[in-house]
Motif scaffolding. Structure first.
Motif, PDB file in Angstrom:
ATOM      1  N   VAL A   1      88.655  -3.170 -12.954  1.00 55.27           N
ATOM      2  CA  VAL A   1      88.034  -2.323 -11.921  1.00 55.27           C
ATOM      3  C   VAL A   1      88.717  -0.960 -11.872  1.00 55.27           C
ATOM      4  N   ASP A   2      90.048  -0.965 -11.895  1.00 58.32           N
ATOM      5  CA  ASP A   2      90.808   0.290 -11.853  1.00 58.32           C
ATOM      6  C   ASP A   2      90.492   1.154 -13.077  1.00 58.32           C
ATOM      7  N   ALA A   3      90.411   0.520 -14.236  1.00 60.94           N
ATOM      8  CA  ALA A   3      90.135   1.252 -15.476  1.00 60.94           C
ATOM      9  C   ALA A   3      88.733   1.860 -15.467  1.00 60.94           C
ATOM     10  N   ILE A   4      87.750   1.111 -14.984  1.00 61.84           N
ATOM     11  CA  ILE A   4      86.368   1.612 -14.928  1.00 61.84           C
ATOM     12  C   ILE A   4      86.264   2.771 -13.940  1.00 61.84           C
ATOM     13  N   ALA A   5      86.917   2.624 -12.784  1.00 61.55           N
ATOM     14  CA  ALA A   5      86.900   3.706 -11.784  1.00 61.55           C
ATOM     15  C   ALA A   5      87.509   4.981 -12.367  1.00 61.55           C
ATOM     16  N   ALA A   6      88.639   4.836 -13.059  1.00 60.38           N
ATOM     17  CA  ALA A   6      89.297   5.997 -13.666  1.00 60.38           C
ATOM     18  C   ALA A   6      88.407   6.625 -14.739  1.00 60.38           C
ATOM     19  N   PHE A   7      87.789   5.790 -15.566  1.00 61.38           N
ATOM     20  CA  PHE A   7      86.935   6.277 -16.661  1.00 61.38           C
ATOM     21  C   PHE A   7      85.752   7.089 -16.114  1.00 61.38           C
ATOM     22  N   VAL A   8      85.095   6.558 -15.076  1.00 57.21           N
ATOM     23  CA  VAL A   8      83.906   7.213 -14.525  1.00 57.21           C
ATOM     24  C   VAL A   8      84.280   8.505 -13.803  1.00 57.21           C
ATOM     25  N   ILE A   9      85.265   8.436 -12.904  1.00 57.98           N
ATOM     26  CA  ILE A   9      85.613   9.596 -12.083  1.00 57.98           C
ATOM     27  C   ILE A   9      86.219  10.721 -12.923  1.00 57.98           C
ATOM     28  N   CYS A  10      86.928  10.349 -13.959  1.00 59.65           N
ATOM     29  CA  CYS A  10      87.514  11.354 -14.852  1.00 59.65           C
ATOM     30  C   CYS A  10      86.436  12.221 -15.503  1.00 59.65           C
ATOM     31  N   ARG A  11      85.242  11.669 -15.642  1.00 60.37           N
ATOM     32  CA  ARG A  11      84.155  12.380 -16.320  1.00 60.37           C
ATOM     33  C   ARG A  11      83.184  13.079 -15.364  1.00 60.37           C
ATOM     34  N   LEU A  12      83.475  13.031 -14.076  1.00 57.81           N
ATOM     35  CA  LEU A  12      82.646  13.757 -13.114  1.00 57.81           C
ATOM     36  C   LEU A  12      82.991  15.250 -13.149  1.00 57.81           C
ATOM     37  N   PRO A  13      82.082  16.118 -12.704  1.00 58.78           N
ATOM     38  CA  PRO A  13      82.337  17.566 -12.746  1.00 58.78           C
ATOM     39  C   PRO A  13      83.603  17.957 -11.984  1.00 58.78           C
ATOM     40  N   SER A  14      84.426  18.764 -12.611  1.00 61.77           N
ATOM     41  CA  SER A  14      85.692  19.183 -12.000  1.00 61.77           C
ATOM     42  C   SER A  14      85.482  19.957 -10.704  1.00 61.77           C
ATOM     43  N   LYS A  15      84.353  20.667 -10.593  1.00 61.71           N
ATOM     44  CA  LYS A  15      84.106  21.478  -9.386  1.00 61.71           C
ATOM     45  C   LYS A  15      84.027  20.610  -8.124  1.00 61.71           C
ATOM     46  N   TRP A  16      83.711  19.337  -8.290  1.00 61.93           N
ATOM     47  CA  TRP A  16      83.660  18.439  -7.132  1.00 61.93           C
ATOM     48  C   TRP A  16      85.052  18.181  -6.553  1.00 61.93           C
TER      49      TRP A  16
END
Length: 198
Positions: free
Chosen positions: A48-63
């Protein structure tokens, strides 16, 4: 890192020991089955921690920029972290940002505003990752029959909550210091640019 792994190991072993003494006789589990259930629950939390990190890391930096007020830390919040003795243990918690290519364990370029802006973004992504991991971590309860909630899955979810909360506290505690560094670095850069134009 040692503190992080120690909490996982000690928590899992204590849970297993308590279940051997109390749950196994009442529910008819075997020691092997309990061990597998605990290990699977811990592995689920890592996933769960790894998936959360993987997804959020790829969200737009401006957020996650420094201008987002939602990430600001009040003096009261910072004092709360000091009340919990954060200065004594913050350097012992595992910092996994380097796995994504940006370590937050130290500020390597305190005079570079662009670097500090990146640090803001990575810190805010980290806070978001940990909060998502806390919430998603409780879904481990759905992975086993309901009778296992209080003896296996809920305690494992609480260990996950503790670890992610510690990391969140560290990132939040350091945020005002980051803001101070950014202001100073920006002032110094502006002064240098003015001097260069003379």
């Amino acid at each position: 890192m040692a503190l992080y792994l120690s909490i996982i190991a000690v928590g899992s072993i204590l849970l297993y020991a308590v279940d051997i003494i109390f749950a196994m006789p009442a529910m008819g589990f075997t020691p092997g089955y309990l061990a597998i259930a605990v290990i699977m629950s811990v592995a689920y939390q890592f996933a769960v921690d790894a998936i959360a990190a993987f997804v959020i890391c790829r969200l737009p930096s401006k957020w996650f920029s420094k201008d987002k007020k939602i990430f600001n830390v009040s003096k009261k919040e910072q004092k709360l972290y000091e009340f919990f003795g954060i200065r004594k243990w913050k350097d012992k918690v595992w910092e996994l940002g380097k796995l994504n290519g940006f370590s937050k364990s130290s500020i390597d370029k305190p005079n570079d505003p662009a670097y500090i802006e990146r640090f803001f973004i990575e810190s805010n992504k980290g806070v978001t990752e940990h909060i998502v991991s806390i919430l998603a971590g409780f879904t481990v309860i759905l992975c086993f029959p309901i009778k296992y909630v209080w003896i296996i899955t809920f305690p494992i979810a609480m260990i996950n909550l503790l670890l992610n909360t510690m990391s969140t506290m560290i990132l939040r505690y350091n945020y005002p210091k980051l803001q101070t560094l950014y202001k100073r670095a920006t002032r110094n850069l502006e002064f240098k640019q003015k001097e260069d134009t003379k």
